[in-house]
Every structure is written in structure tokens, then in C-alpha cells.
Motif scaffolding. Structure first.
Motif, PDB file in Angstrom:
ATOM      1  N   SER A  57       7.486  19.471  22.237  1.00  0.00           N
ATOM      2  CA  SER A  57       7.210  19.030  20.866  1.00  0.00           C
ATOM      3  C   SER A  57       8.394  19.324  19.951  1.00  0.00           C
ATOM      4  O   SER A  57       9.357  18.573  19.898  1.00  0.00           O
ATOM      5  N   GLY A  58       8.334  20.457  19.244  1.00  0.00           N
ATOM      6  CA  GLY A  58       9.397  20.861  18.331  1.00  0.00           C
ATOM      7  C   GLY A  58       9.410  22.367  18.236  1.00  0.00           C
ATOM      8  O   GLY A  58       9.378  23.061  19.252  1.00  0.00           O
ATOM      9  N   THR A  59       9.393  22.907  17.033  1.00  0.00           N
ATOM     10  CA  THR A  59       9.441  24.360  16.871  1.00  0.00           C
ATOM     11  C   THR A  59       8.075  25.010  17.064  1.00  0.00           C
ATOM     12  O   THR A  59       7.998  26.209  17.292  1.00  0.00           O
ATOM     13  N   VAL A  60       6.990  24.234  16.939  1.00  0.00           N
ATOM     14  CA  VAL A  60       5.628  24.752  17.163  1.00  0.00           C
ATOM     15  C   VAL A  60       5.146  24.222  18.504  1.00  0.00           C
ATOM     16  O   VAL A  60       5.085  23.011  18.720  1.00  0.00           O
ATOM     17  N   LEU A 100       1.316  13.794   3.375  1.00  0.00           N
ATOM     18  CA  LEU A 100       1.781  12.415   3.489  1.00  0.00           C
ATOM     19  C   LEU A 100       2.809  12.274   4.611  1.00  0.00           C
ATOM     20  O   LEU A 100       2.819  11.272   5.339  1.00  0.00           O
ATOM     21  N   MET A 101       3.665  13.303   4.770  1.00  0.00           N
ATOM     22  CA  MET A 101       4.649  13.282   5.854  1.00  0.00           C
ATOM     23  C   MET A 101       3.948  13.357   7.223  1.00  0.00           C
ATOM     24  O   MET A 101       4.393  12.739   8.191  1.00  0.00           O
ATOM     25  N   LEU A 102       2.852  14.114   7.277  1.00  0.00           N
ATOM     26  CA  LEU A 102       2.074  14.174   8.520  1.00  0.00           C
ATOM     27  C   LEU A 102       1.468  12.808   8.842  1.00  0.00           C
ATOM     28  O   LEU A 102       1.526  12.340   9.983  1.00  0.00           O
ATOM     29  N   ILE A 103       0.892  12.161   7.818  1.00  0.00           N
ATOM     30  CA  ILE A 103       0.302  10.834   8.020  1.00  0.00           C
ATOM     31  C   ILE A 103       1.371   9.841   8.463  1.00  0.00           C
ATOM     32  O   ILE A 103       1.162   9.035   9.385  1.00  0.00           O
ATOM     33  N   LEU A 104       2.543   9.919   7.819  1.00  0.00           N
ATOM     34  CA  LEU A 104       3.648   9.038   8.195  1.00  0.00           C
ATOM     35  C   LEU A 104       4.060   9.272   9.643  1.00  0.00           C
ATOM     36  O   LEU A 104       4.395   8.323  10.374  1.00  0.00           O
ATOM     37  N   SER A 105       4.028  10.531  10.078  1.00  0.00           N
ATOM     38  CA  SER A 105       4.396  10.856  11.461  1.00  0.00           C
ATOM     39  C   SER A 105       3.405  10.256  12.456  1.00  0.00           C
ATOM     40  O   SER A 105       3.790   9.825  13.541  1.00  0.00           O
ATOM     41  N   GLY A 116       1.977  17.138  19.396  1.00  0.00           N
ATOM     42  CA  GLY A 116       2.810  18.079  18.649  1.00  0.00           C
ATOM     43  C   GLY A 116       2.561  17.991  17.157  1.00  0.00           C
ATOM     44  O   GLY A 116       2.492  19.010  16.464  1.00  0.00           O
ATOM     45  N   THR A 117       2.389  16.770  16.654  1.00  0.00           N
ATOM     46  CA  THR A 117       2.132  16.584  15.227  1.00  0.00           C
ATOM     47  C   THR A 117       0.747  17.098  14.855  1.00  0.00           C
ATOM     48  O   THR A 117       0.561  17.715  13.796  1.00  0.00           O
ATOM     49  N   TRP A 118      -0.255  16.867  15.721  1.00  0.00           N
ATOM     50  CA  TRP A 118      -1.606  17.380  15.465  1.00  0.00           C
ATOM     51  C   TRP A 118      -1.618  18.904  15.409  1.00  0.00           C
ATOM     52  O   TRP A 118      -2.270  19.505  14.539  1.00  0.00           O
ATOM     53  N   VAL A 119      -0.920  19.539  16.335  1.00  0.00           N
ATOM     54  CA  VAL A 119      -0.872  21.008  16.363  1.00  0.00           C
ATOM     55  C   VAL A 119      -0.258  21.545  15.069  1.00  0.00           C
ATOM     56  O   VAL A 119      -0.754  22.514  14.479  1.00  0.00           O
ATOM     57  N   VAL A 330      11.585  10.821  13.883  1.00  0.00           N
ATOM     58  CA  VAL A 330      10.820  10.568  15.114  1.00  0.00           C
ATOM     59  C   VAL A 330       9.491  11.325  15.130  1.00  0.00           C
ATOM     60  O   VAL A 330       8.877  11.482  16.171  1.00  0.00           O
ATOM     61  N   GLY A 331       9.044  11.805  13.965  1.00  0.00           N
ATOM     62  CA  GLY A 331       7.738  12.456  13.881  1.00  0.00           C
ATOM     63  C   GLY A 331       7.833  13.967  13.774  1.00  0.00           C
ATOM     64  O   GLY A 331       8.620  14.603  14.475  1.00  0.00           O
ATOM     65  N   LEU A 332       7.009  14.539  12.901  1.00  0.00           N
ATOM     66  CA  LEU A 332       6.992  15.988  12.725  1.00  0.00           C
ATOM     67  C   LEU A 332       6.599  16.705  14.016  1.00  0.00           C
ATOM     68  O   LEU A 332       5.653  16.313  14.694  1.00  0.00           O
TER      69      LEU A 332
END
Length: 445
Positions: A57-60, A100-105, A116-119, A330-332
Motif C-alpha cells: 500500500s503506502g506508509t500505513v 474529499l481526497m479519500l473520496i477522490l482516491s 490501502g485507501t480503506w485502511v 495514484v491514490g492515498l
């Protein structure tokens, strides 16, 4: 199991403290905030899924967790006042924008790993909901007291563990709380450093920089001044024993900025004279530290050139992601997934697998990669806009401790974030959210 026993012990200690304070007819509300702060480094939680090796995912990490924040929501709910339901859009603009950034992702066609974005969404929203509940029955003094109490006990504990390792060489203490911490504490036998309750010296170091900024703030504004000075010294000593080079620089700049803003709150901090009075002494200290001090070998020799090369690799990776999706990223919490599905980005730069499975070591480039130019501009505006607003609060003599702590926190994130991703780790991010939330909450009355 070990983490469960540890959490039980921490809860028991806080219950005993609460009973002792009750018998003395003293307020105990601040212990809620203190407990949350004290638990942050341990990353308590019950995992609900086991990610595959290919789930990046990313950092989380992409793990659904019943975190300490979620558990505290249920514990705090009976004490919360009904007004916590009232939602001020003006006060919570930064929360609204992140949502809003989450929704955009989730709508982003370049997002290759929605888990990853849901977490990240659950992590963020659970912390914010907890703070809303706490804020309904805690006032500003409760929050400052709780923050002070939690960070104070952490400062004592981290310093003790730092004495055990690396000073006394008792490496067993490094793996008491995180299994992988011993590996990072010894840096594969190349450079030993304290880890405390954390799993990496860099995270402990950044936590100590942030804590130092808070204790400098309480010292400057006469809040438990003697205890503040003791804790400030302990934080700086512990920071030194992490041997984190970036954190040394971040600490000098962060504490210098805090002291400078406190002394110049009534003035235009961007005047040429004021900038020279601040920049010149700070630069001289940094030049001495890097080039002439006994620590100069850490910066100019050791593995510094290798680390520079590593950061350049991360920069090139971020640039390639940016080229693919410059406006919305590319998504949070999904940039590693994107890299794993476009290995050409990594392979054309390096053959080292480290870069394919570890987050980009620069939080500002992570934001640029994950939410593009739009998110990056919002991030820069958020940081510097709040620094200016916090400075105005200090000028007006209100919300001073939290405002100066916020400035120190943001400066530490800006500086340390240039070379590491620890600021966005789950061992540091809750502290960032806590200080940010309550500093802004008590700014708008």
C-alpha cells in the motif's frame, strides 16, 4: 499475547492513578488524553486480516485493525456530551478536505489497491471521531495537561531504555515491544541507536523532536516550568542516543523556530532583519554540527553517500509516478501498489528490491505521488497557513502552548519529511493528528 498483557498493565496503571486522584478529590479527565498519548508508540491493535506478500500500500500497512482509538471510542462514549454531534464545517475544513481526497482516491482510475485507501480512511476517521468525543468534555487545560502527562512519562521511559541500549549494550530491551526493532536498533551492526518503545531509531528520534517542541512551549509559557525543563533535557539526550542524523538537524531548526517565533510574536517574522537574526545563527550552528563538530563524521563519512544515493532513487521513482498521473496521483496509501504493478519504474532506476517494497523516503513526494499537484498544493497551504494562524494566536496571547507546539510539529514534519517516511507511520501520525486537531479546535472559539 505479549501486547495484550502490556495493554492490560498500562490500563491498570491508569486506573490506579484515576482512583488515587479521585480519593484526593482531584480532576481525572486529563488521564483520557494522557492514556491515548502514552499508547501511541506501542501501536496497540488487533489485526482482522493477514495481507498477502503482494499486498503493498503506502506508509500505513494494508491491515484492518481494531486500534486503541476504536477501543477508546466505545470507552469514552458514555462520558461524551451531546454537542460532539454538532459539526462545524468552518472549524473542520482540513478534515473535510482530507475526506474529499479519500473520496477522490476511491474514484481514481490509477488507484490499484483500494484496500490501502480503506485502511487509511478507517485509521483517520477513527482518530478524528475519538478526538471529537474527547473534545466534548475536555477543555483546553485538560488537553494540555493530558498531553504533558503522557509525553512526560514517555520521556522518562524512553530515556531509561536509551540508557539500557545503546549506552549499557543491553540489546534485549530493543525487542521487548516490537520484534523487528533489534535489527533496526543495531542497523545490521553498522550503527547502533536507541529505539525505546518504537521499532526504528528514526521514529523515536522524530517523536523526541516533537516532544521537545512541546516541552519548550510549556517552558516558555510557564506551564510546569521545572518539569518542562527536565523533560526537554531528557528528550534531547534520548534524541542524541538514536544517532539519527536528520533528526539532529530537525531538532535544531524546530527548536530555533519555536524560540524565534515566541520572542518575535508581535513582529513581522518575515522582515529582513528578523530573518537574518534567525537564519544566520541557525545556519552557523548547522555548519558547525555537520562540518566541524565531533559528530561531523556521521554526516560526511559513515554511509552518508549511500543514503544520498538512496534518496535520489526515491526522487526518481516519485517523478515517474508523477509523470503517470500528475494532477490526482495514484491514490492515498497506494503508491507502493502502483509501483509493484509497474515494476519498470523501479527496474529502470535500480535492481534493489528494497525500493519496491518500502515507502518513498520523503513524505512530500509521497503526497505528490498519491494525490498529485492538487493534494501537494493543499498540503503546503495547510502547513504554512496553520503556522501563520498559530503565530497570530501567540501574538494575541491565547492558545499559546498548543499553537507553539503546532508550529514545532509542522516544522519537524517539513524537515524530517524530506528524507524519511516516519512522519506518516502509525507510530507518529496519531500524535500529529491529536496536536493538530486540538490546536485548531481551541483556536476558533
Amino acid at each position: 499475547m505479549a501486547k495484550g498483557i502490556l495493554l492490560f498493565l498500562v490500563i491498570s496503571i491508569y486506573l490506579v492513578r484515576a482512583i488515587a486522584l479521585k480519593t484526593k478529590k482531584r480532576d481525572t479527565k486529563f488521564l483520557w488524553a494522557s492514556f491515548f498519548i502514552f499508547c501511541i508508540p506501542f501501536e496497540f491493535g488487533k489485526a482482522l486480516n493477514t495481507p498477502k506478500l503482494t499486498d503493498l500500500s503506502g506508509t500505513v500497512q494494508p491491515i484492518y485493525i481494531i486500534s486503541i482509538a476504536i477501543l477508546m471510542i466505545f470507552a469514552v462514549l458514555p462520558y461524551a456530551k451531546r454537542r460532539f454531534f454538532n459539526y462545524s464545517f468552518k472549524l473542520n475544513n482540513w478534515i473535510n478536505i482530507f475526506i474529499l481526497m479519500l473520496i477522490l482516491s476511491f474514484l481514481n482510475p490509477f488507484n490499484t489497491f483500494y484496500t490501502g485507501t480503506w485502511v487509511l480512511a478507517i485509521f483517520f476517521l477513527s482518530n478524528i471521531l475519538l478526538f471529537k468525543l474527547l473534545g466534548s468534555f475536555l477543555d483546553e487545560s485538560d488537553v494540555v495537561n493530558g498531553l504533558f502527562d503522557g509525553l512526560m512519562w514517555l520521556a522518562y521511559a524512553q530515556f531509561f531504555l536509551a540508557l539500557c541500549f545503546p549506552i549499557l549494550g543491553i540489546s534485549a530491551v530493543t525487542k521487548l515491544f516490537h520484534e523487528a526493532a533489534e535489527i533496526w536498533a543495531t542497523r545490521l551492526d553498522t550503527r547502533s541507536g536507541a529505539v525505546g518503545f518504537f521499532n526504528h531509531p528514526g521514529r523515536l528520534a522524530l517523536f523526541m523532536v516533537i516532544s521537545s517542541a512541546f516541552f519548550l512551549s510549556t517552558y516558555l509559557y510557564n506551564f510546569r516550568r521545572k518539569a518542562s525543563l527536565i523533560c526537554l533535557v531528557l528528550c534531547l539526550l534520548t534524541l542524541f542516543l538514536t544517532y539519527s542524523r536528520t533528526s539532529y538537524l530537525a531538532a535544531i531548526i524546530t527548536l530555533s523556530v519555536c524560540f524565534y517565533i515566541d520572542k518575535n510574536a508581535q513582529k513581522n517574522i518575515f522582515s529582513v532583519g528578523n530573518i537574518l537574526k534567525f537564519v544566520v545563527p541557525t545556519m552557523l550552528i548547522l555548519v558547525y554540527l555537520v562540518a566541524y563538530s565531533p559528530l561531523s563524521s556521521m554526516f560526511l563519512q559513515s554511509d552518508s553517500s549511500d543514503q544520498y544515493d538512496n534518496r535520489m532513487v526515491h526522487f526518481l521513482m516519485a517523478f515517474n509516478i508523477f509523470e503517470a498521473s500528475p494532477y490526482i496521483g495514484v491514490g492515498l496509501n497506494a503508491h507502493l501498489s502502483y509501483l509493484s504493478q509497474h515494476l519498470g519504474i523501479v527496474n529502470q532506476i535500480t535492481m534493489d528490491d528494497f525500493f519496491a517494497v518500502n515507502p518513498i523516503h520523503n513524505i512530500h513526494l509521497i503526497i505528490l505521488s498519491e494525490i498529485g499537484v492538487l493534494g501537494f498544493l493543499l498540503w503546503i497551504g495547510f502547513l504554512f497557513g496553520n503556522i501563520l494562524k498559530a503565530k497570530k494566536e501567540i501574538k494575541e496571547g491565547q492558545n499559546e502552548v498548543l499553537s507553539l507546539s503546532l508550529i514545532g510539529l509542522f516544522v519537524a514534519y517539513i524537515i524530517y519529511g524530506l528524507t524519511g517516511w516516519a512522519p506518516f507511520s502509525t507510530a507518529i501520525l496519531p500524535l500529529f493528528l491529536f496536536i493538530t486537531f486540538f490546536s485548531i479546535k481551541y483556536r476558533v472559539r
